[in-house]
Scaffold this motif. Structure first.
Motif, PDB file in Angstrom:
ATOM      1  N   ALA A 101       0.830  -1.201   0.000  1.00 50.94           N
ATOM      2  CA  ALA A 101       0.000   0.000   0.000  1.00 50.94           C
ATOM      3  C   ALA A 101       0.866   1.253   0.000  1.00 50.94           C
ATOM      4  CB  ALA A 101      -0.927   0.012   1.218  1.00 50.94           C
ATOM      5  N   LYS A 102       0.333   2.273  -0.620  1.00 56.12           N
ATOM      6  CA  LYS A 102       1.004   3.580  -0.666  1.00 56.12           C
ATOM      7  C   LYS A 102       0.018   4.575  -0.075  1.00 56.12           C
ATOM      8  CE  LYS A 102       2.919   6.684  -4.229  1.00 56.12           C
ATOM      9  NZ  LYS A 102       3.049   6.876  -5.706  1.00 56.12           N
ATOM     10  N   ILE A 103       0.344   5.069   1.104  1.00 56.59           N
ATOM     11  CA  ILE A 103      -0.568   5.969   1.817  1.00 56.59           C
ATOM     12  C   ILE A 103      -0.009   7.379   1.711  1.00 56.59           C
ATOM     13  CG2 ILE A 103      -1.790   6.349   3.984  1.00 56.59           C
ATOM     14  CD1 ILE A 103      -2.173   3.504   3.088  1.00 56.59           C
ATOM     15  N   ARG A 104      -0.885   8.327   1.449  1.00 58.49           N
ATOM     16  CA  ARG A 104      -0.408   9.689   1.211  1.00 58.49           C
ATOM     17  C   ARG A 104      -1.162  10.702   2.070  1.00 58.49           C
ATOM     18  NH1 ARG A 104       0.677  12.389  -3.972  1.00 58.49           N
ATOM     19  NH2 ARG A 104       1.451  14.472  -3.443  1.00 58.49           N
ATOM     20  N   ILE A 105      -0.448  11.727   2.517  1.00 55.08           N
ATOM     21  CA  ILE A 105      -1.116  12.927   3.053  1.00 55.08           C
ATOM     22  C   ILE A 105      -0.675  14.100   2.204  1.00 55.08           C
ATOM     23  CG2 ILE A 105       0.687  13.352   4.809  1.00 55.08           C
ATOM     24  CD1 ILE A 105      -1.494  14.708   6.513  1.00 55.08           C
ATOM     25  N   GLU A 106      -1.638  14.883   1.775  1.00 55.29           N
ATOM     26  CA  GLU A 106      -1.309  16.138   1.097  1.00 55.29           C
ATOM     27  C   GLU A 106      -2.437  17.124   1.352  1.00 55.29           C
ATOM     28  OE1 GLU A 106      -1.352  16.288  -3.234  1.00 55.29           O
ATOM     29  OE2 GLU A 106      -2.696  14.582  -3.332  1.00 55.29           O
ATOM     30  N   PHE A 107      -2.103  18.384   1.334  1.00 55.07           N
ATOM     31  CA  PHE A 107      -3.105  19.411   1.577  1.00 55.07           C
ATOM     32  C   PHE A 107      -3.925  19.614   0.310  1.00 55.07           C
ATOM     33  CE2 PHE A 107      -4.673  23.783   2.109  1.00 55.07           C
ATOM     34  CZ  PHE A 107      -5.247  23.647   3.357  1.00 55.07           C
ATOM     35  N   ILE A 108      -5.243  19.464   0.431  1.00 53.55           N
ATOM     36  CA  ILE A 108      -6.142  19.674  -0.708  1.00 53.55           C
ATOM     37  C   ILE A 108      -6.786  21.047  -0.547  1.00 53.55           C
ATOM     38  CG2 ILE A 108      -8.091  18.716  -2.015  1.00 53.55           C
ATOM     39  CD1 ILE A 108      -5.808  16.703  -1.756  1.00 53.55           C
ATOM     40  N   GLU A 109      -6.367  21.974  -1.395  1.00 51.03           N
ATOM     41  CA  GLU A 109      -6.833  23.369  -1.280  1.00 51.03           C
ATOM     42  C   GLU A 109      -8.364  23.446  -1.257  1.00 51.03           C
ATOM     43  OE1 GLU A 109      -5.166  26.071  -0.745  1.00 51.03           O
ATOM     44  OE2 GLU A 109      -3.106  25.458  -1.155  1.00 51.03           O
ATOM     45  N   GLU A 110      -8.991  22.686  -2.175  1.00 49.22           N
ATOM     46  CA  GLU A 110     -10.443  22.752  -2.332  1.00 49.22           C
ATOM     47  C   GLU A 110     -11.174  22.352  -1.041  1.00 49.22           C
ATOM     48  OE1 GLU A 110     -11.505  20.714  -5.910  1.00 49.22           O
ATOM     49  OE2 GLU A 110     -13.655  21.044  -5.581  1.00 49.22           O
ATOM     50  N   LEU A 111     -10.530  21.479  -0.265  1.00 52.46           N
ATOM     51  CA  LEU A 111     -11.144  21.030   0.985  1.00 52.46           C
ATOM     52  C   LEU A 111     -10.634  21.831   2.192  1.00 52.46           C
ATOM     53  CD1 LEU A 111     -10.713  17.166   0.473  1.00 52.46           C
ATOM     54  CD2 LEU A 111     -12.826  18.479   0.149  1.00 52.46           C
ATOM     55  N   ASN A 112      -9.573  22.596   1.986  1.00 51.58           N
ATOM     56  CA  ASN A 112      -8.881  23.272   3.086  1.00 51.58           C
ATOM     57  C   ASN A 112      -8.545  22.273   4.193  1.00 51.58           C
ATOM     58  OD1 ASN A 112      -7.746  25.444   4.498  1.00 51.58           O
ATOM     59  ND2 ASN A 112      -9.644  25.869   5.606  1.00 51.58           N
ATOM     60  N   TYR A 113      -7.979  21.159   3.757  1.00 54.43           N
ATOM     61  CA  TYR A 113      -7.812  20.035   4.671  1.00 54.43           C
ATOM     62  C   TYR A 113      -6.652  19.163   4.211  1.00 54.43           C
ATOM     63  CZ  TYR A 113      -9.474  16.108   7.580  1.00 54.43           C
ATOM     64  OH  TYR A 113      -9.593  15.118   8.516  1.00 54.43           O
ATOM     65  N   PRO A 114      -5.796  18.773   5.143  1.00 55.25           N
ATOM     66  CA  PRO A 114      -4.708  17.854   4.782  1.00 55.25           C
ATOM     67  C   PRO A 114      -5.275  16.433   4.730  1.00 55.25           C
ATOM     68  CG  PRO A 114      -4.504  18.528   7.085  1.00 55.25           C
ATOM     69  CD  PRO A 114      -5.754  19.148   6.562  1.00 55.25           C
ATOM     70  N   LEU A 115      -5.549  15.951   3.536  1.00 55.25           N
ATOM     71  CA  LEU A 115      -6.249  14.664   3.376  1.00 55.25           C
ATOM     72  C   LEU A 115      -5.284  13.479   3.395  1.00 55.25           C
ATOM     73  CD1 LEU A 115      -9.190  13.582   2.770  1.00 55.25           C
ATOM     74  CD2 LEU A 115      -8.424  13.350   0.398  1.00 55.25           C
ATOM     75  N   MET A 116      -5.652  12.458   4.154  1.00 53.56           N
ATOM     76  CA  MET A 116      -4.925  11.191   4.127  1.00 53.56           C
ATOM     77  C   MET A 116      -5.753  10.202   3.306  1.00 53.56           C
ATOM     78  SD  MET A 116      -3.873  10.905   8.173  1.00 53.56           S
ATOM     79  CE  MET A 116      -3.243  12.341   9.062  1.00 53.56           C
ATOM     80  N   TYR A 117      -5.112   9.542   2.360  1.00 56.68           N
ATOM     81  CA  TYR A 117      -5.838   8.567   1.538  1.00 56.68           C
ATOM     82  C   TYR A 117      -4.889   7.481   1.040  1.00 56.68           C
ATOM     83  CZ  TYR A 117      -3.892  11.287  -2.347  1.00 56.68           C
ATOM     84  OH  TYR A 117      -3.037  11.923  -3.209  1.00 56.68           O
ATOM     85  N   VAL A 118      -5.467   6.422   0.499  1.00 59.28           N
ATOM     86  CA  VAL A 118      -4.682   5.324  -0.060  1.00 59.28           C
ATOM     87  C   VAL A 118      -4.422   5.647  -1.524  1.00 59.28           C
ATOM     88  CG1 VAL A 118      -4.604   2.841  -0.519  1.00 59.28           C
ATOM     89  CG2 VAL A 118      -5.773   3.694   1.539  1.00 59.28           C
ATOM     90  N   GLU A 119      -3.187   6.018  -1.834  1.00 59.69           N
ATOM     91  CA  GLU A 119      -2.908   6.433  -3.214  1.00 59.69           C
ATOM     92  C   GLU A 119      -2.818   5.239  -4.150  1.00 59.69           C
ATOM     93  OE1 GLU A 119      -0.438   9.994  -3.901  1.00 59.69           O
ATOM     94  OE2 GLU A 119       0.743   8.705  -5.219  1.00 59.69           O
ATOM     95  N   ASP A 120      -2.291   4.161  -3.625  1.00 60.39           N
ATOM     96  CA  ASP A 120      -2.183   2.955  -4.446  1.00 60.39           C
ATOM     97  C   ASP A 120      -2.214   1.740  -3.531  1.00 60.39           C
ATOM     98  OD1 ASP A 120      -2.030   1.667  -6.856  1.00 60.39           O
ATOM     99  OD2 ASP A 120       0.155   1.763  -6.993  1.00 60.39           O
ATOM    100  N   ILE A 121      -2.799   0.665  -4.053  1.00 61.58           N
ATOM    101  CA  ILE A 121      -2.869  -0.571  -3.273  1.00 61.58           C
ATOM    102  C   ILE A 121      -2.855  -1.750  -4.246  1.00 61.58           C
ATOM    103  CG2 ILE A 121      -5.407  -0.272  -3.168  1.00 61.58           C
ATOM    104  CD1 ILE A 121      -3.550  -2.041  -0.397  1.00 61.58           C
ATOM    105  N   LYS A 122      -2.039  -2.738  -3.931  1.00 66.24           N
ATOM    106  CA  LYS A 122      -2.068  -3.944  -4.777  1.00 66.24           C
ATOM    107  C   LYS A 122      -1.769  -5.183  -3.941  1.00 66.24           C
ATOM    108  CE  LYS A 122       2.655  -2.981  -6.333  1.00 66.24           C
ATOM    109  NZ  LYS A 122       3.467  -2.463  -7.429  1.00 66.24           N
ATOM    110  N   ASP A 123      -2.298  -6.315  -4.421  1.00 69.29           N
ATOM    111  CA  ASP A 123      -1.986  -7.564  -3.732  1.00 69.29           C
ATOM    112  C   ASP A 123      -2.113  -8.725  -4.714  1.00 69.29           C
ATOM    113  OD1 ASP A 123      -4.751  -7.338  -3.955  1.00 69.29           O
ATOM    114  OD2 ASP A 123      -5.101  -8.546  -2.185  1.00 69.29           O
TER     115      ASP A 123
END
Lengths: 123, 123, 123, 123
Positions: A101-123
């Motif tokens: 899994a590749k987990i990312r945090i980045e600030f999303i201007e549109e949300l005014n929020y530092p979003l954490m999400y799963v950028e990529d996942i494989k198994d």
């Protein structure tokens, strides 16, 4: 004790890769937000973040970037600022058996929020 | 922007229930470890932990207990101690559509480690 | 062991009142910045801050206010925000023998900085 | 605005040297306690602590040591531990005009407490 068997047999490897990465992402934010940081200390702090999170279970790699533009905007009269969530651009790579899994945090201007999400996942 | 569609369509509801609960569990540990705590302030701190974590995405409920025995052992000459991971017994309940996860942290003596794991998951 | 004699005989009561209050002020900022907070959880968090800091040596009283206007500005699409230094208006009262200090943190717009200073001191 | 005149004219240079060092000491403890740390990441974390605290007002130098023996004792089955107050041996040097203070935190076995005190002060 077989920790994996006792505590993690109810979830898949894929789910555990997500689980462990998410824990470290929450840890990152709440441990390091507030640290004094400047242009000159930025690199060392990024490295300390990467090294400390890499110690946690299932973490393969961590790439931490403290965003420079945000840093300048927030710079106080004292030439440093406190690390805040909107400066963070961090990717955490986890691996549990064949699941990655590749987990990312980045600030999303549109949300005014530092979003954490799963950028990529494989198994 | 449809955040769920844009950022979370690559994982199942079950995976997201795990993801959001794990973030809050990492947050709990790294935000609150270090807070001065005593027998008299224990209840208020548990409540503040519960209320703050409940604000995060997908969190349905939080039950926080600061373990009393551990608290006494660690009590310094100043009649308080700093909250540490081995005092924490916290359960976080998440819900994403039909998926519900119960994430737990508790100190496992045999591991000498405050373990975070998925205690229950259904969808 | 006489802690005061061994470790604090080189400073005056007035200096120690400043010392202990300043420690707690640094503690406040770096412990609680990052906590998720909303209008509904504000009161409980203020109380937890007050109770935890009051446990530290020489602290007589703590008055914590999370500033509401700032809170609204920073509110994300998720109806909560992370506590940041610019929301803090906190006064810590210390007493060491006859010396009493009042230590304050408040955000100074002109400096774009949450300033900690000794608001009042007497001995 | 003359910050020193407006906010700090009620205390002496010696008192301010103590004040600023104590803030940074409180910051140190409550910011970094909880960070995952191992033998291999110890040096980088000490450096990040030194660099971040050195940014704060009046700080001349910071010497941070994470105590190795304590680290080994606390090492979990996962080969790392969370930084705790009893591992910290840190000295912060401050200077305000002619006044110089040396603030120290070290774990005092007899007190079972990581004590912060003014190790040396001159003006």
């Amino acid at each position: 004790m077989d920790v994996d068997k006792k505590y993690f047999s109810n979830i898949t490897s894929r789910e555990r890769a997500i689980f462990e990465g998410a824990i470290s992402m929450g840890a990152l934010f709440h441990q390091f937000v507030g640290v004094p940081v400047s242009k000159s200390s930025k690199k060392g702090l990024e490295k300390a973040i990467e090294e400390s999170l890499s110690l946690q279970p299932a973490i393969e790699n961590v790439e931490a970037e403290i965003k420079f533009d945000k840093l300048e905007e927030n710079m106080s009269g004292f030439d440093y600022t406190s690390l805040s969530g909107d400066m963070l651009d961090v990717t955490i790579y986890t691996k549990v058996k064949n699941a990655e899994a590749k987990i990312r945090i980045e600030f999303i201007e549109e949300l005014n929020y530092p979003l954490m999400y799963v950028e990529d996942i494989k198994d």
